[in-house]
Design a protein around this motif. Sequence first.
Motif, short mmCIF file in Angstrom:
data_model
loop_
_atom_site.label_atom_id
_atom_site.label_comp_id
_atom_site.label_asym_id
_atom_site.label_seq_id
_atom_site.Cartn_x
_atom_site.Cartn_y
_atom_site.Cartn_z
N THR A 34 -38.56 5.94 -2.64
CA THR A 34 -37.76 6.56 -3.69
C THR A 34 -38.71 7.11 -4.77
O THR A 34 -39.87 6.68 -4.85
CB THR A 34 -36.81 5.55 -4.35
N PRO A 35 -38.22 8.00 -5.61
CA PRO A 35 -39.06 8.48 -6.71
C PRO A 35 -39.57 7.33 -7.58
O PRO A 35 -40.72 7.37 -8.04
CB PRO A 35 -38.13 9.41 -7.49
N GLU A 36 -38.76 6.30 -7.78
CA GLU A 36 -39.18 5.17 -8.60
C GLU A 36 -40.33 4.41 -7.93
O GLU A 36 -41.28 3.99 -8.60
CB GLU A 36 -37.99 4.24 -8.88
N GLU A 37 -40.25 4.22 -6.63
CA GLU A 37 -41.32 3.55 -5.90
C GLU A 37 -42.60 4.38 -5.93
O GLU A 37 -43.70 3.85 -6.09
CB GLU A 37 -40.90 3.29 -4.45
N ILE A 38 -42.44 5.69 -5.78
CA ILE A 38 -43.59 6.60 -5.84
C ILE A 38 -44.22 6.53 -7.23
O ILE A 38 -45.44 6.44 -7.37
CB ILE A 38 -43.17 8.03 -5.47
N CYS A 39 -43.38 6.54 -8.26
CA CYS A 39 -43.88 6.47 -9.63
C CYS A 39 -44.65 5.16 -9.84
O CYS A 39 -45.73 5.17 -10.45
CB CYS A 39 -42.72 6.58 -10.62
N VAL A 54 -42.98 12.75 -11.84
CA VAL A 54 -42.86 12.47 -10.40
C VAL A 54 -41.72 13.30 -9.81
O VAL A 54 -41.88 13.93 -8.77
CB VAL A 54 -42.66 10.96 -10.15
N TYR A 55 -40.56 13.33 -10.48
CA TYR A 55 -39.43 14.12 -9.98
C TYR A 55 -39.79 15.61 -9.89
O TYR A 55 -39.50 16.27 -8.89
CB TYR A 55 -38.19 13.94 -10.87
N ARG A 56 -40.41 16.14 -10.94
CA ARG A 56 -40.80 17.56 -10.92
C ARG A 56 -41.80 17.85 -9.80
O ARG A 56 -41.72 18.87 -9.12
CB ARG A 56 -41.40 17.98 -12.27
N THR A 57 -42.75 16.94 -9.62
CA THR A 57 -43.76 17.12 -8.57
C THR A 57 -43.11 17.05 -7.19
O THR A 57 -43.41 17.88 -6.32
CB THR A 57 -44.87 16.07 -8.71
#
Length: 137
Positions: A34-39, A54-57
């Motif tokens: 998820t984006p949160e895990e990636i962040c 992270v979301y924009r990327t």
Amino acid sequence: MTGTWHEQLRARGYRVTPQRQLVLEAVSRLGHATPEEICGRVQETARGVNISTVYRTLELLEELGMVTHTHLGHGAPTYHLASEADHVHLVCRGCGEITEVGPELVEGLVSRLEADLGFGTDVRHLTVFGRCRNCRP
């Protein structure tokens, strides 16, 4: 598109930034995330990178065809490298296990949708929910 991801970004007029590199490396290492895990993974190296970045990327990398996402439940989408996206997800509603299978296992369904409805299926976003053999009664 061929070439390294650095070359792909530059060829399309984008700079190779540390944030983009960290996000892409996190997606690669985590597999489905998820984006949160990636962040969280990115912040292990660069504390100043926030969830908005992270979301924009991820949005840019998906637009460029470098990552793709799927929905494995009601929560946030999960991202993975587009080069590794040729599979169907089987999600167990009992234990939550996610199994990846080749698209050939759903070829009958895909063919039937095409023949009967003229519908072209993108199996890269196909998720099938059910119960694995360990959770079935």
